[in-house]
Design a protein around this motif. Structure first.
Motif, mmCIF file in Angstrom:
data_model
loop_
_atom_site.group_PDB
_atom_site.id
_atom_site.type_symbol
_atom_site.label_atom_id
_atom_site.label_comp_id
_atom_site.label_asym_id
_atom_site.label_seq_id
_atom_site.Cartn_x
_atom_site.Cartn_y
_atom_site.Cartn_z
ATOM 1 N N UNK A 1 -68.782 9.606 89.998
ATOM 2 C CA UNK A 1 -67.487 9.392 90.812
ATOM 3 C C UNK A 1 -68.162 8.306 92.006
ATOM 4 N N UNK A 2 -67.604 7.277 92.221
ATOM 5 C CA UNK A 2 -67.984 6.503 93.440
ATOM 6 C C UNK A 2 -66.736 6.448 94.230
ATOM 7 N N UNK A 3 -67.071 5.702 95.540
ATOM 8 C CA UNK A 3 -66.056 5.631 96.528
ATOM 9 C C UNK A 3 -64.759 4.799 96.170
ATOM 10 N N UNK A 4 -63.729 5.459 96.452
ATOM 11 C CA UNK A 4 -62.322 5.164 95.804
ATOM 12 C C UNK A 4 -61.613 6.165 95.154
ATOM 13 N N UNK A 5 -60.776 5.904 94.377
ATOM 14 C CA UNK A 5 -59.644 7.152 93.857
ATOM 15 C C UNK A 5 -59.858 6.722 92.266
ATOM 16 N N UNK B 1 -59.242 11.910 92.056
ATOM 17 C CA UNK B 1 -60.316 12.286 92.924
ATOM 18 C C UNK B 1 -60.713 11.085 93.951
ATOM 19 N N UNK B 2 -60.983 11.398 95.108
ATOM 20 C CA UNK B 2 -61.078 10.299 96.009
ATOM 21 C C UNK B 2 -62.635 10.713 96.879
ATOM 22 N N UNK B 3 -63.384 9.896 96.536
ATOM 23 C CA UNK B 3 -64.672 9.896 97.161
ATOM 24 C C UNK B 3 -64.476 9.105 98.595
ATOM 25 N N UNK B 4 -64.268 9.828 99.697
ATOM 26 C CA UNK B 4 -63.745 9.369 101.070
ATOM 27 C C UNK B 4 -64.829 8.653 101.726
#
Ligand code: GLA
Length: 734
Positions: A206-210, A259-262
């Motif tokens: 997962x990368x930053x964002x949703x 899923x959110x990488x904050x």
């Protein structure tokens, strides 16, 4: 289990204290929600914000949770609620919310502060912890519920929402769970597919964002994507090691998992009903309960996670999870719609000859004004077709019983054909839009289960069949259409439809389950379009896919096995695919076995093999159904797929291996390491399902191996093109 303590108490205990990194202020409360191995820790800070400070392996000294700095200490959280246990939208929040509402006075913001919490036993060894939150300015409350199953390491979480404002409050989003984990990298495995190709895994960092997993299909909701996922921390998910969270939403309708990488590179995720077209108007004094999100956190990879979910499902969720199941012969692929009484009663004899427990009459038995001779008509008209079945179902039930097997039937009670008496009589019971043409999925429409009258009708479909035929022993409940034309003629709130549909469906299922608690029910949806723990509260088993090709099935079953136990997975031997019957049988044995073939077309050896395989299955099904499953070799990684099931006392295991490659010289070149055995025990290894006229290259009754040897050095099942599937019984030697 829950433990609460004040940080001031901790300070007293902590004379040994070393350096505290950004300690929690003295009056913080820590709510520790624990299973045997896992803890979810919610801190209530001085401002009464409930924030998650830990989700993972539990600490041996719970007072040390207070040492954990918020947000993994990775930078500044401008709002102090990036890690909220239930993120409210509209005030200071900057990220993906868990809940978004418009109050009765039009105020579009929500603030949720801790009021109190409690914890009590919830039966069956489970504990229910409830955290009560309230908006300081509005009479609006949310309760967060966490039910822990300590022995199975599963946490079930949901929320209830209520208010006493002057008018209705609109709920725009209302998640079941909001969780928070700091790690360096997050590897998400999600599953996608379509009819006959369910459960294809895709793993990505997962990368930053949703990143959003969702469905908007309404019914047959998992057709493209089920609400189940694996989340591995710091490295891609491994089978036997590493931190993996397996999660699944117990909901049979539209869902959204975000899923959110904050901005701090921590992972937040929200799982719940999909807000899409589903604004919910909540009247004062009424309570809205979200579905449950279920998860387990494993430090022993995907294997540990799935074994926990299997144990939990068998013990706490699936009806008769520790009970029996019926092997069956289905007529669908043998006859499709083309049958009559004679043909069917002849099949009973075939079933008996084969050795199954039950005959299942599939689609095509109903409708008179519009006979069900293809899939264009008759859904809704659940009366026996008088031409095909002049003596009715009762006759078939008793003929089957005379032959010595039980009788079961296919129903698709939520659906209606445009050409049906039901549609003619009750057009307002059908989901369709005014001023629009009707769109059909598999030539059919969906009944409006948000309407209580329709719920009564659908319950009545099952109840009538059962009342008239009390010894009917099995129902396959199908659901072949998605919701097109999403509009109810009677629901005063159009945007409630998707949610009310599922609540209506569960009401019906609940009534069926309450009245017929022992009736085995198969959950089917044009294949695996509805496989979730919401419906599996009422169903003993599910149909994973219409694709029963032996090779394909290895992959499909492999992926379902991350979340669902073998006892609930219906695997039928059919004529799909190129593999011989031995291969197809061996694959079907890894779950709840059944048949959908023309028995009379089997040659002598095929019949003999199948009869013996059914006897072997009968002897070993307790190990497969109730044992622990270990995935040994992945079909995605080599020539051979291999899995085994070990019983609780570790004196018996059944081990399945399959060739999944067509390449030159493909096969098991070396040993495969077994798992789950007792290293101190001694075992013999014996081949099963040996095809008549062939000899096993393995049988050597006198050689024994220690569990330690089998799990360290391993054993070669000798899989190759001539031995494309191999089943081995591993037994403690006396
Ligand atoms: C669906 C099911 C099949 C069969 C047919 C009958 O496709 O998945 O197993 O029951 O419906 O129409």
């Amino acid at each position: 289990m829950i433990r609460t303590f004040l940080f001031s108490q901790f300070l007293l205990l902590l004379s040994l204290s070393t350096v505290l990194s950004a300690p929690a202020p003295p009056d913080d409360t820590h709510i520790v929600i624990e299973t045997r191995q896992t803890a979810l820790v919610i801190r209530v800070n001085k401002d009464k914000d409930p924030v998650i400070v830990h989700l993972g392996t539990k600490l041996s000294h719970p007072e040390e949770y207070a040492r954990i700095s918020s947000n993994g200490k990775r930078g500044e959280d401008y709002t102090a609620i990036y890690n909220s246990a239930y993120t409210p939208a509209g005030g200071r929040n900057l990220l993906e919310p868990a809940i978004q509402v418009t109050h009765a006075d039009g105020n579009p913001s929500l603030d949720l502060r801790y009021v109190r919490h409690e914890s009590k036993p919830a039966g069956d060894g489970a504990t229910l912890t409830t955290i009560y939150l309230k908006d300081p300015q509005y009479a609006f409350e949310v309760a967060l519920h966490y039910k822990t199953y300590p022995d199975e390491d599963v946490i079930e979480q949901w929320s209830t929402i209520k208010h006493t404002e002057k008018k209705a409050v609109t709920l725009h989003k209302y998640a079941s769970a909001n969780l928070y984990i700091p790690a360096d990298t997050y590897y998400l495995t999600h599953f996608h597919g379509d009819w006959a190709r369910e459960m294809n895994p895709r793993e990505e960092a997962l990368t930053e964002g949703v990143k959003v997993l969702d469905t908007k299909l309404g019914t047959r909701a998992d057709l493209f994507q089920p609400p189940s996922f694996l989340l591995a921390l710091d490295k891609p998910a491994q089978e036997n090691e590493g931190d993996v969270l397996a999660g699944t939403l117990a909901w049979s309708g539209n869902y959204q998992i975000a899923f959110e990488v904050d901005p701090l590179h921590n992972l937040r995720f929200m799982a719940g009903i999909n807000p899409y077209a589903s604004a919910y108007s909540l009247a004062p004094g009424k309570e809205f309960t979200t579905p449950a999100f279920l998860f387990t956190y494993s430090t022993t990879g995907k294997g540990g996670a799935s074994r926990s979910l299997h144990r939990w499902a068998r013990k706490h969720r699936i009806p008769q999870g520790d009970g029996n199941r019926l092997t069956l012969l289905n007529n669908w692929e043998a006859t499709y719609f083309d049958f009559n009484e004679e043909k069917i009663t002849a099949l009973f004899k075939d079933g008996k000859k084969l050795g199954v427990d039950l005959f299942l009459l599939d689609d095509g038995w109903f409708g008179n004004k519009y006979p069900r001779n293809n899939d264009h008509t008759s859904l809704g008209d659940w009366q026996e077709n008088k031409t095909k079945l002049p003596h009715g179902l009762g006759y078939l039930v008793s003929e089957a019983e005379k032959t010595g097997i039980k009788f079961g039937i296919w129903l698709e009670p939520e659906m209606v054909s445009p050409k049906s008496e039901l549609y003619e009589k009750h057009p307002d019971w059908v989901l369709k839009l005014p001023n629009r043409e009707e769109y059909y999925f598999r030539n059919q429409l969906v009944l409006d289960l948000s309407n209580p009258k329709v719920q009564d009708f659908v319950f009545g479909v099952v109840d009538n069949v059962m009342t008239k035929n009390p010894s009917l022993a099995y129902i396959k409940w199908d659901c072949n259409a998605v919701i097109y034309n999403a509009f109810s003629a009677t629901n005063p709130n159009p945007s409630h439809l998707y949610v009310d549909y599922v609540h209506g469906l569960y009401k019906v299922m609940e009534r069926v389950h309450t009245k017929y608690p022992k009736l085995p029910l198969m959950l089917c949806s044009g294949g695996g379009g509805r496989v979730d723990y919401g419906s599996l509260r009422y169903f003993t088993e599910f149909w994973p896919s219409d694709n029963t090709d032996g090779l394909e099935r290895i992959f499909i079953q492999w992926n379902y096995s991350y979340f669902f136990p073998a006892i609930a997975t219906c695997n039928h031997i059919t004529d799909w695919g190129k593999q011989p019957i031995k291969f197809r049988t061996d694959v079907a044995m890894m779950g709840k076995m059944g048949y959908d073939i023309v028995v009379s077309k089997l040659d002598e050896k095929e019949l003999q093999f199948s009869q013996e395989a059914l006897k072997t299955y009968d002897r070993l099904k307790p190990v497969i159904w109730q044992g622990d499953q270990y995935r040994l070799a992945s079909p995605y990684e080599g020539d051979v797929a291999s899995l085994m099931y070990v019983n609780g006392s570790k004196d018996k295991a059944v081990w399945f291996s399959y060739l999944v490659s067509n390449r030159y010289n493909a096969g098991s070149k070396g040993n495969i390491r077994l798992a789950g055995l007792d290293p101190a025990k001694t075992y013999s290894v014996q081949e099963l399902n040996v095809y008549p006229g062939t000899k096993s290259s393995i049988n050597n009754a006198t050689t024994t191996y220690s569990g330690n040897y089998l799990m360290t050095v391993g054993f070669n099942p000798n899989v190759d093109a001539r031995r494309a599937s191999v089943v081995l019984e591993v037994t403690e030697a006396n």
